[in-house]
Motif scaffolding. Structure first.
Motif, PDB file in Angstrom:
ATOM      1  N   ASP A  95     -23.905  27.787 -47.908  1.00  0.00           N
ATOM      2  CA  ASP A  95     -24.296  26.503 -47.333  1.00  0.00           C
ATOM      3  C   ASP A  95     -24.307  26.659 -45.815  1.00  0.00           C
ATOM      4  O   ASP A  95     -23.326  26.384 -45.136  1.00  0.00           O
ATOM      5  CB  ASP A  95     -23.334  25.401 -47.758  1.00  0.00           C
ATOM      6  N   THR A  96     -25.448  27.135 -45.320  1.00  0.00           N
ATOM      7  CA  THR A  96     -25.598  27.331 -43.876  1.00  0.00           C
ATOM      8  C   THR A  96     -26.213  26.117 -43.207  1.00  0.00           C
ATOM      9  O   THR A  96     -26.350  26.096 -41.984  1.00  0.00           O
ATOM     10  CB  THR A  96     -26.517  28.540 -43.607  1.00  0.00           C
ATOM     11  N   LEU A 113     -31.377  24.881 -46.359  1.00  0.00           N
ATOM     12  CA  LEU A 113     -31.470  25.005 -47.809  1.00  0.00           C
ATOM     13  C   LEU A 113     -32.408  26.133 -48.220  1.00  0.00           C
ATOM     14  O   LEU A 113     -32.100  26.900 -49.135  1.00  0.00           O
ATOM     15  CB  LEU A 113     -31.945  23.683 -48.417  1.00  0.00           C
ATOM     16  N   ASP A 135     -30.714  29.432 -47.827  1.00  0.00           N
ATOM     17  CA  ASP A 135     -29.637  29.603 -48.798  1.00  0.00           C
ATOM     18  C   ASP A 135     -30.186  29.944 -50.176  1.00  0.00           C
ATOM     19  O   ASP A 135     -29.641  30.798 -50.890  1.00  0.00           O
ATOM     20  CB  ASP A 135     -28.790  28.335 -48.874  1.00  0.00           C
ATOM     21  N   ARG A 137     -24.624  22.119 -54.140  1.00  0.00           N
ATOM     22  CA  ARG A 137     -25.362  22.505 -52.925  1.00  0.00           C
ATOM     23  C   ARG A 137     -26.589  21.627 -52.734  1.00  0.00           C
ATOM     24  O   ARG A 137     -26.896  21.203 -51.613  1.00  0.00           O
ATOM     25  CB  ARG A 137     -25.787  23.990 -53.026  1.00  0.00           C
ATOM     26  N   ALA A 144     -25.624  18.182 -51.481  1.00  0.00           N
ATOM     27  CA  ALA A 144     -25.394  18.186 -50.033  1.00  0.00           C
ATOM     28  C   ALA A 144     -26.717  18.158 -49.277  1.00  0.00           C
ATOM     29  O   ALA A 144     -26.849  17.472 -48.250  1.00  0.00           O
ATOM     30  CB  ALA A 144     -24.579  19.424 -49.640  1.00  0.00           C
ATOM     31  N   ALA A 145     -27.716  18.903 -49.787  1.00  0.00           N
ATOM     32  CA  ALA A 145     -29.035  18.901 -49.136  1.00  0.00           C
ATOM     33  C   ALA A 145     -29.685  17.535 -49.254  1.00  0.00           C
ATOM     34  O   ALA A 145     -30.328  17.060 -48.299  1.00  0.00           O
ATOM     35  CB  ALA A 145     -29.926  19.964 -49.777  1.00  0.00           C
TER      36      ALA A 145
END
Length: 204
Positions: free
Chosen positions: A81-82, A85, A88, A141, A144-145
């Motif tokens: 999780d940089t 998206l 990643d 993930r 979160a995006a």
């Protein structure tokens, strides 16, 4: 005179278990799943057949555990999780392409899948220990995006997870074409376009 130490059965059992998993991994790579036998695993690991059957009910179960042991050794199930998206997802799908194009891995994975589909107990283990955790990590993930505005607010996360992995494994399963980093990138780009917020779509 130095005192004698009492042998630790748990440690000895763990050494034997590790030897079995290592032997299984080596033998699958050397001779393939179809020629693999419990006898061969036992001989390579230096244990008795009954030791293996005490821990695993079938050849497929041993190979599945060996597969999990390798993945856990290499870092387990993770999805970075940089904040980007696309980057990643590419960081996950590109190595997946590399794995699936390795002849030894390809042969092993297809054999494991066949066992999973025909063995309800092994299928349950696969769901519990590998597939469901992977789907949950990916779902988190993507959630979160979505919260960050990188995906449409009405994005169905379960469907989105299928869109991440489904096309790649469909191509692999039916041998529809090469699995390359370029193809993985195309899948990620298509995913992002399909689920982009309305104000981020070309036709918005």
């Amino acid at each position: 005179m130095a005192p004698r130490t009492t042998p630790d059965p748990a440690r000895r059992s763990e050494r034997s278990r590790s030897a079995v998993l290592t032997a299984t991994t080596e033998l699958v790579a050397e001779i393939g799943y179809s020629k693999l036998t419990i006898e061969a695993i036992a001989a390579r690991a230096g244990v008795g057949k009954q030791t293996i059957y005490r821990w695993w009910p079938s050849k497929g179960a041993v190979v599945f555990d060996a597969f999990l042991a390798v993945n856990q050794h290499e870092g387990g199930l993770t999805l970075p999780d940089t904040g980007d998206l696309g980057a990643d997802l590419r960081a996950v799908l590109r190595p997946t392409c590399d794995e699936l194009t390795d002849p030894d891995a390809d042969r092993t994975y297809r054999a494991i899948i066949a066992e999973i589909l025909n063995d309800p107990a092994l299928h349950a283990e696969y769901r519990t220990r590998l597939l469901d955790p992977l789907l949950e990590i990916t779902r988190n993930r993507l959630r979160a995006a979505r919260e960050a505005g990188q995906l449409a607010p009405d994005t169905d996360l379960d469907l989105a997870v299928e869109l991440v992995y489904g096309p790649l494994y469909y191509r692999w399963q039916y041998r529809l074409g090469p699995l390359t980093h370029e193809h993985a990138d195309q899948l990620v780009d298509a995913f992002l376009r399909a689920l982009a917020p309305a104000n981020g779509r070309p036709d918005a």
